[in-house]
Design a protein around this motif. Structure first.
Motif, mmCIF file in Angstrom:
data_model
loop_
_atom_site.group_PDB
_atom_site.id
_atom_site.type_symbol
_atom_site.label_atom_id
_atom_site.label_comp_id
_atom_site.label_asym_id
_atom_site.label_seq_id
_atom_site.Cartn_x
_atom_site.Cartn_y
_atom_site.Cartn_z
ATOM 1 N N GLN A 52 0.996 -1.395 -0.129
ATOM 2 C CA GLN A 52 -0.210 0.658 -0.490
ATOM 3 C C GLN A 52 0.793 1.294 -0.302
ATOM 4 O OE1 GLN A 52 -3.700 -0.462 -0.284
ATOM 5 N NE2 GLN A 52 -2.874 -2.027 -0.799
ATOM 6 N N ALA A 53 2.177 1.046 0.894
ATOM 7 C CA ALA A 53 3.253 2.565 0.567
ATOM 8 C C ALA A 53 3.433 2.433 -0.489
ATOM 9 C CB ALA A 53 3.997 2.286 1.848
ATOM 10 N N ALA A 54 3.698 1.303 -1.499
ATOM 11 C CA ALA A 54 4.053 1.864 -2.877
ATOM 12 C C ALA A 54 3.060 1.680 -3.679
ATOM 13 C CB ALA A 54 4.450 0.815 -3.485
ATOM 14 N N ARG A 55 1.998 1.568 -3.521
ATOM 15 C CA ARG A 55 0.985 2.006 -4.466
ATOM 16 C C ARG A 55 0.799 3.864 -3.644
ATOM 17 N NH1 ARG A 55 -5.163 2.918 -3.907
ATOM 18 N NH2 ARG A 55 -4.536 1.870 -1.224
ATOM 19 N N THR A 56 0.324 3.849 -2.826
ATOM 20 C CA THR A 56 -0.202 5.263 -2.952
ATOM 21 C C THR A 56 1.170 6.389 -2.450
ATOM 22 O OG1 THR A 56 0.512 4.684 -0.193
ATOM 23 C CG2 THR A 56 -1.985 4.838 -1.488
ATOM 24 N N GLY A 57 2.203 6.448 -2.625
ATOM 25 C CA GLY A 57 3.567 6.932 -2.425
ATOM 26 C C GLY A 57 3.488 7.369 -0.916
ATOM 27 N N VAL A 58 2.808 7.210 0.003
ATOM 28 C CA VAL A 58 3.375 7.405 1.269
ATOM 29 C C VAL A 58 4.503 6.281 2.002
ATOM 30 C CG1 VAL A 58 2.657 7.140 3.810
ATOM 31 C CG2 VAL A 58 0.757 7.282 1.226
ATOM 32 N N GLY A 73 -2.828 5.787 24.069
ATOM 33 C CA GLY A 73 -3.456 6.929 24.874
ATOM 34 C C GLY A 73 -2.719 8.463 23.970
ATOM 35 N N ASP A 74 -2.131 7.695 22.979
ATOM 36 C CA ASP A 74 -0.359 9.111 22.557
ATOM 37 C C ASP A 74 -1.510 8.987 20.757
ATOM 38 O OD1 ASP A 74 0.144 11.485 21.428
ATOM 39 O OD2 ASP A 74 2.582 10.308 21.571
ATOM 40 N N PHE A 75 -2.724 9.235 20.091
ATOM 41 C CA PHE A 75 -3.016 9.048 18.599
ATOM 42 C C PHE A 75 -2.357 10.253 18.037
ATOM 43 C CE2 PHE A 75 -5.684 10.875 15.093
ATOM 44 C CZ PHE A 75 -6.373 9.074 14.390
ATOM 45 N N ALA A 76 -2.396 11.636 18.157
ATOM 46 C CA ALA A 76 -1.472 12.438 18.090
ATOM 47 C C ALA A 76 -0.056 12.040 17.906
ATOM 48 C CB ALA A 76 -1.605 13.552 18.448
ATOM 49 N N GLY A 77 0.440 11.027 18.069
ATOM 50 C CA GLY A 77 1.999 10.669 18.714
ATOM 51 C C GLY A 77 2.799 10.369 17.084
ATOM 52 N N GLY A 78 1.692 9.548 16.712
ATOM 53 C CA GLY A 78 1.719 9.068 15.448
ATOM 54 C C GLY A 78 1.887 9.325 13.927
ATOM 55 N N ASP A 79 2.647 9.018 12.711
ATOM 56 C CA ASP A 79 1.962 10.126 11.533
ATOM 57 C C ASP A 79 1.026 9.722 10.896
ATOM 58 O OD1 ASP A 79 2.767 7.490 10.590
ATOM 59 O OD2 ASP A 79 4.528 7.497 9.829
ATOM 60 N N ALA A 80 0.943 10.667 10.210
ATOM 61 C CA ALA A 80 -0.694 10.501 9.463
ATOM 62 C C ALA A 80 -1.279 8.801 8.894
ATOM 63 C CB ALA A 80 -0.635 11.091 8.062
ATOM 64 N N VAL A 81 -0.193 8.327 8.536
ATOM 65 C CA VAL A 81 -0.720 6.685 8.195
ATOM 66 C C VAL A 81 -0.431 6.375 9.400
ATOM 67 C CG1 VAL A 81 1.392 5.939 7.831
ATOM 68 C CG2 VAL A 81 -0.302 4.562 6.308
ATOM 69 N N ILE A 91 -4.462 4.445 10.025
ATOM 70 C CA ILE A 91 -4.814 2.522 10.555
ATOM 71 C C ILE A 91 -5.171 2.599 11.968
ATOM 72 C CG2 ILE A 91 -3.418 1.194 10.713
ATOM 73 C CD1 ILE A 91 -0.901 1.958 8.680
ATOM 74 N N THR A 92 -4.845 3.512 12.673
ATOM 75 C CA THR A 92 -5.673 3.485 14.603
ATOM 76 C C THR A 92 -6.991 3.850 14.221
ATOM 77 O OG1 THR A 92 -3.623 3.745 15.027
ATOM 78 C CG2 THR A 92 -5.447 3.946 16.611
ATOM 79 N N ALA A 93 -6.905 4.758 13.465
ATOM 80 C CA ALA A 93 -9.166 5.310 12.979
ATOM 81 C C ALA A 93 -9.397 4.144 12.737
ATOM 82 C CB ALA A 93 -8.626 6.839 12.359
ATOM 83 N N ALA A 94 -9.061 3.726 11.374
ATOM 84 C CA ALA A 94 -9.628 2.471 11.243
ATOM 85 C C ALA A 94 -9.779 0.990 11.799
ATOM 86 C CB ALA A 94 -8.849 2.566 9.831
ATOM 87 N N ALA A 95 -8.818 0.918 12.322
ATOM 88 C CA ALA A 95 -8.884 0.108 13.461
ATOM 89 C C ALA A 95 -9.899 -0.100 14.321
ATOM 90 C CB ALA A 95 -7.374 -0.595 13.868
ATOM 91 N N GLN A 107 -3.300 11.399 0.622
ATOM 92 C CA GLN A 107 -4.861 12.842 0.549
ATOM 93 C C GLN A 107 -4.291 13.648 1.021
ATOM 94 O OE1 GLN A 107 -8.388 11.579 0.767
ATOM 95 N NE2 GLN A 107 -8.846 10.056 -0.743
ATOM 96 N N ASP A 108 -3.994 14.017 2.296
ATOM 97 C CA ASP A 108 -3.520 15.366 3.309
ATOM 98 C C ASP A 108 -3.515 14.651 4.601
ATOM 99 O OD1 ASP A 108 -3.429 17.444 4.790
ATOM 100 O OD2 ASP A 108 -5.146 18.245 4.010
ATOM 101 N N GLU A 109 -2.773 14.998 5.177
ATOM 102 C CA GLU A 109 -1.810 14.709 6.627
ATOM 103 C C GLU A 109 -2.291 15.537 7.679
ATOM 104 O OE1 GLU A 109 2.326 14.963 7.260
ATOM 105 O OE2 GLU A 109 3.137 13.443 5.483
ATOM 106 N N GLU A 110 -3.529 16.201 6.937
ATOM 107 C CA GLU A 110 -4.689 16.752 8.197
ATOM 108 C C GLU A 110 -6.068 16.229 8.931
ATOM 109 O OE1 GLU A 110 -3.339 19.306 9.891
ATOM 110 O OE2 GLU A 110 -1.290 19.359 9.179
#
Length: 323
Positions: free
Chosen positions: A158-164, A174-182, A186-190, A244-247
């Motif tokens: 998926q990284a290769a497909r999307t270029g992420v 407890g630290d959702f914002a600590g990870g990068d956008a992807v 993944i956490t939100a989807a899970a 699409q966006d990191e925000e």
């Protein structure tokens, strides 16, 4: 704001079936109340009406207040209610099921209690996820090893497909914002998938705790079911959102996942998959849990079920009914 028409209270037979409902609705920082057979979400921007019988799962995030009347109508229509944390990352509690039948629960308990059938169900789960592979004869350790490799391969693909840019799975509880956008995506989807799987599992009357791959947690079976769609839906969608966006990764992931679930009729598929996993093949086409009757029997010898509400001291004694 549009409102729903007022109508008489629904009976169980008029309820929308699990597979026909909206997958989930996430609310935060609002007051949830009732207006006829709809629930309302009121915040500073106004009031939104949501027909309660169309809700599969209502996710209540931080800052929500829910009234007794709102919970009453949600209970009447059988909607699952889950209390979650910020971004839907934490799962705290949930409400009632749609089913009064114990058919699937009993089938689940039988399959779970026997080590051989428990492993057989785990293999069936692996086959659902990766149909091109045959897990027959694989041990649990081998299943876990193959699953781990397939998930890593999925991340890289998926990284290769999307270029992420992919630096590995990173999430600190407890630290959702600590990870990068992807990783946030993944956490939100899970977490959303866990809520959806929990709603379907409980709506069918199954036990969330009796897992065939996961173990030792009150949501073990929920995690089993949610993982069936991880590499097919959850991970690819998370990479799409991050590309699409990191925000605002969390909200955008939830909205995209909601649309994808509706497009793919995932709730119907989830119901069918659970029945396929737990019931004998000949009974897989039946619909336990769709029957709204309260049918309670008593266990007798040799696996026979006899009617409840009757005093079985004598064949003609019907005087002592359930109180």
């Amino acid at each position: 704001m549009s409102t729903v028409s007022r109508r008489p209270a629904l009976t169980p037979r008029q309820l929308t079936r699990t597979g026909d409902r909206l997958s989930f609705i996430y609310l935060e920082r609002c007051t949830v109340h009732r207006d006829a057979n709809a629930i309302t979400a009121q915040d500073a921007e106004g009031t939104t009406h949501i027909p309660s019988a169309t809700i599969g799962t209502l996710l209540l995030g931080p800052g929500t207040r829910v009234t007794h009347q709102a919970m009453s109508v949600l209970g009447e229509t059988g909607a699952a209610v889950c209390w979650v944390g910020e971004h839907g990352v934490r799962y705290y509690a949930s409400g009632r099921a749609l089913s009064r039948s114990s058919t699937l629960m009993e089938a689940q308990a039988r399959q779970w209690a026997n080590p051989r059938s428990r492993l057989a169900v785990a293999r069936k789960m692996y086959r659902l996820r990766f149909p091109e592979e045959d897990p027959a004869g694989l041990t649990r350790h081998e299943l876990l090893g193959r699953e781990g490799k397939r998930v890593k391969d999925c991340y890289r693909a998926q990284a290769a497909r999307t270029g992420v840019t992919w630096r590995g799975r990173r999430y600190t509880p407890g630290d959702f914002a600590g990870g990068d956008a992807v990783n946030q995506a993944i956490t939100a989807a899970a977490q959303c998938m866990y809520g959806i799987a929990h709603a379907v599992v409980t709506s069918l009357g199954c036990s969330p705790a009796l897992g065939f791959i996961h173990s030792g947690h009150e949501l073990s079976f929920v995690l089993d079911i949610a993982d069936l769609y991880k590499t097919e839906i959850g991970i690819p969608l998370a990479f799409d959102v991050a590309a699409q966006d990191e925000e605002d990764t969390g909200p955008r992931t939830r909205r995209a996942l909601r649309d994808r679930i509706n497009e793919t009729s995932l709730l119907n598929r989830c119901v069918d998959d659970i029945k396929h996993l737990l019931l004998p093949e000949a009974a897989g086409s039946t619909s336990p849990g769709d029957d709204d009757r309260d049918v309670v029997t008593l266990q007798s010898d040799h696996g026979h079920q006899v009617a409840s509400g009757i005093n079985h001291d004598g064949p003609d004694d019907y005087g002592d009914e359930l109180w």
